[in-house]
Scaffold this active site. Structure first.
Site, PDB file in Angstrom:
ATOM      1  CD  GLU A 195     -44.095  34.120   5.502  1.00  0.00           C
ATOM      2  OE1 GLU A 195     -43.039  33.909   6.140  1.00  0.00           O
ATOM      3  OE2 GLU A 195     -44.372  33.562   4.428  1.00  0.00           O
TER       4      GLU A 195
ATOM      5  NE  ARG B 212     -36.909  31.381  16.563  1.00  0.00           N
ATOM      6  CZ  ARG B 212     -37.579  31.904  15.562  1.00  0.00           C
ATOM      7  NH1 ARG B 212     -37.056  32.844  14.818  1.00  0.00           N
ATOM      8  NH2 ARG B 212     -38.807  31.505  15.297  1.00  0.00           N
TER       9      ARG B 212
ATOM     10  CE  LYS C 216     -45.109  32.090  11.453  1.00  0.00           C
ATOM     11  NZ  LYS C 216     -45.383  33.378  10.803  1.00  0.00           N
TER      12      LYS C 216
END
Ligand code: ATP
Ligand code: MG
Length: 559
Positions: free
Chosen positions: A39, A265, A275
């Site tokens: 994204e 992850r 982020k």
């Protein structure tokens, strides 16, 4: 041979590759297609590198391809700056998407048409509940949800409302489009998930064309299908979304049926990989930018001097599994050292200078000394280093009253200056506060090259830089950005910031380093690996320490 000498991308094996191998053997796909779907709401970090190494690595292992797709469905947080930086970072890491650059926003027309298809089939409806009411109606993990009073609108009414949502008639959040699945499902993601929301916001790519935007769940799998992705690899938190992913693919007239698989992850000690938190560090000025060398972003790691290949080796060593764990930051340092040890030319730099005057060396004389560029690699050649009457050595290489095992300079002691001569400390000069400011030494001209003609031994070899010919430079040493292994574990992550994460030193470097280009990596003998920084705000070269020489990880492993 150390472990990272093995090319970790070759012969990789993990549960995802097992699944794909089985699909290939069963003839299920002509070509394996994966995608990396960031994204564009921030810069990529080393967690994304794990995902890229997997997606691009799998595609390459199976002779397929990997797409770069921007998951740009939330115009409020997304910017072109991030789209550009992401492409730069993916390329830098060594991956190539060829012609396959896509944007979820390219599919907005098709997604909208598919939303209308669901409406017509009675499988989606427009809901007027407020966000808070929707939450109440949704139920909990232990209680089923209850149907919204708007759930049984007719297809005609839904279609009309959806088109009016789309044409910008309503305020942000006034209505949503929801899939009509099962309000009593044990999986909350299937309790009539939102497919479209009203957002009267400009999009970096589609401008003001849209007033509604699809959710991640609605855009992602359908974009996978449009692109012909065969294996959609994502992180574990999306495992509960998989039934919805499959429901949408089954209930839409799509051509291809991608499958979603989840892996864990990456978490790293002493840093954060989100982020949102990284953004906060940048916007609140806790670091100098997304590419601050202390940041776990790819741009930060690059500026720090960490080679892309070290990150790929690291990803290969940690592998791909389904269990969450935290990887020791020292493993990345280990991979970095392993590569730089082979490739980085050796140089001399004195980080905390202490002046040495060689009393029996002529004033004004500059003697060029031959030094090897890489002692383990004769092919790397040699260079000339100027030796002069005034030199600098490291403050920590001198002690006035040395303890038993300290063999470096002290009064009356003889040591070797690397590649040059044996020198003996004759006298100490101190300032008014009693601080040692200068050493008066003598050299033995018979020891040229650092060799003694009479077999005389010295127990220490020091690096040095000419005080008159060397270049002043700023050298930045870095420590972990956070002082806790798991920042934020006991409260606000900002409270765990390490106040000593950056130390700037006024150093002296051998003259060839004046011409280093940003990104050049060298080893300063005995000090570590350093990388020239692009900073031009000060009128001197700037070097970042990429990593110190000591390999605490390899040591810990041996124990
Ligand atoms: P963040 O929490 O940092 O915002 P994200 O998952 O929202 O991460 P995306 O831009 O959506 O960020 O991620 C793109 C891809 O990278 C996704 O497939 C995601 O699963 C993967 N990814 C993100 N962070 C990690 C991580 N720490 N480890 C492995 N893969 C990750
Ligand atoms: Mg995301």
């Amino acid at each position: 041979m150390s472990e990272t000498d093995v090319d970790s991308t070759e012969n990789a094996s993990d549960f995802i590759r097992d699944v794909i191998r089985e699909d290939v053997d069963a003839g299920r796909h002509a070509t394996i297609v994966t995608r990396f779907p960031p994204e564009p709401n921030g810069y990529l970090h080393i967690g994304h590198a794990k995902s890229m190494c997997l997606n691009f690595g799998v595609a390459s292992d199976f002779g397929g391809r990997c797409h770069l797709r921007f998951d740009d469905t939330n115009p409020v947080k997304e910017e072109l700056e991030y789209i550009d930086s992401i492409q730069e970072d993916v390329r830098w890491l060594g991956f190539d998407w060829g012609e396959h650059l896509y944007y979820a926003s390219d599919n907005f027309e098709q997604l909208c048409a598919w939303a209308e298809h669901l409406i017509t089939e009675g499988k989606a409806y427009v809901d007027d509940l407020s966000a808070e009411e929707m939450r109440e109606y949704r139920g909990t993990l232990t209680e089923p949800g209850k149907p919204s009073p708007f759930r049984d609108r007719t297809a005609e009414e839904n279609l009309d409302l959806f088109r009016r949502m789309s044409s910008g008639e309503f305020e942000d959040g006034a209505r949503v489009l929801r899939a009509k699945i099962d309000m009593a499902s044990g999986n909350i993601n299937l309790r009539d998930p939102v497919l479209y929301r009203i957002l009267n916001a400009d999009h970096p790519r589609t401008g003001d064309a849209w007033h509604i935007y699809p959710t991640y769940d609605f855009a992602h799998g359908q974009s996978d299908s449009i692109e012909g992705v065969t294996h959609s690899l994502c992180t574990l938190e999306f495992a509960d979304h998989r039934p919805l992913y499959d429901w949408l693919i089954e209930n839409l007239p799509v051509d291809a049926t991608p499958r979603q698989y989840e892996f864990s992850r990456l978490n790293l000690t002493y840093t954060v990989l989100s982020k949102r938190l990284l953004m906060q560090l940048v916007t609140e000025g806790h670091v100098k930018g997304w590419d601050d060398p202390r940041m776990p972003t790819l741009s930060g790691l690059r500026r720090r001097g960490i080679p892309a290949a070290a990150i790929r080796d690291f990803a290969g060593l940690i592998g791909v599994t389904k269990s969450n764990s935290t990887v020791d930051m020292a493993l990345l340092d280990h991979c970095t050292r392993d590569l730089l040890n082979k490739s980085a030319p050796r140089r001399m730099g004195v980080l905390r200078p202490l002046k040495v005057v060689i009393e029996n060396f002529p004033e004004g004389k500059v003697e060029m000394i031959e030094a090897q560029n890489h002692p383990q690699d004769p092919d790397a050649g040699t260079r000339q280093v100027p030796f002069t009457r005034e030199l600098y050595v490291e403050q920590e290489d001198f002690m006035e009253e040395p303890p038993r095992k300290f063999f470096r300079l002290s009064p009356g002691r003889e040591v070797r200056l690397r590649y040059a001569y044996f020198v003996t400390c004759q006298e100490i000069i101190k300032d008014a506060a009693g601080k040692v400011t200068e050493l008066r030494c003598t050299y033995d001209p018979e020891t040229k090259g650092g060799n003694s003609p009479d077999g005389r031994k010295v127990k220490a070899t020091l690096h040095w830089v000419s005080a008159t010919e060397g270049v002043p430079a700023e050298v930045r040493l870095y420590d972990h950005l956070f002082k806790e292994e798991e920042p934020g574990a006991n409260g606000n992550f900002l409270d765990d910031l390490n106040p000593e994460s950056l130390t700037a030193l006024n150093a002296y470097l051998e003259p060839v380093l004046a011409d280093a280009a940003a990104g050049d990596t060298v080893q300063f003998e005995r000090q570590g690996y350093f990388c020239a920084d692009p900073d031009t705000s000060i009128d001197a070269p700037v070097f970042n320490r990429t990593v110190a020489l000591r390999d605490s990880w390899a040591k810990a492993k041996k124990k």
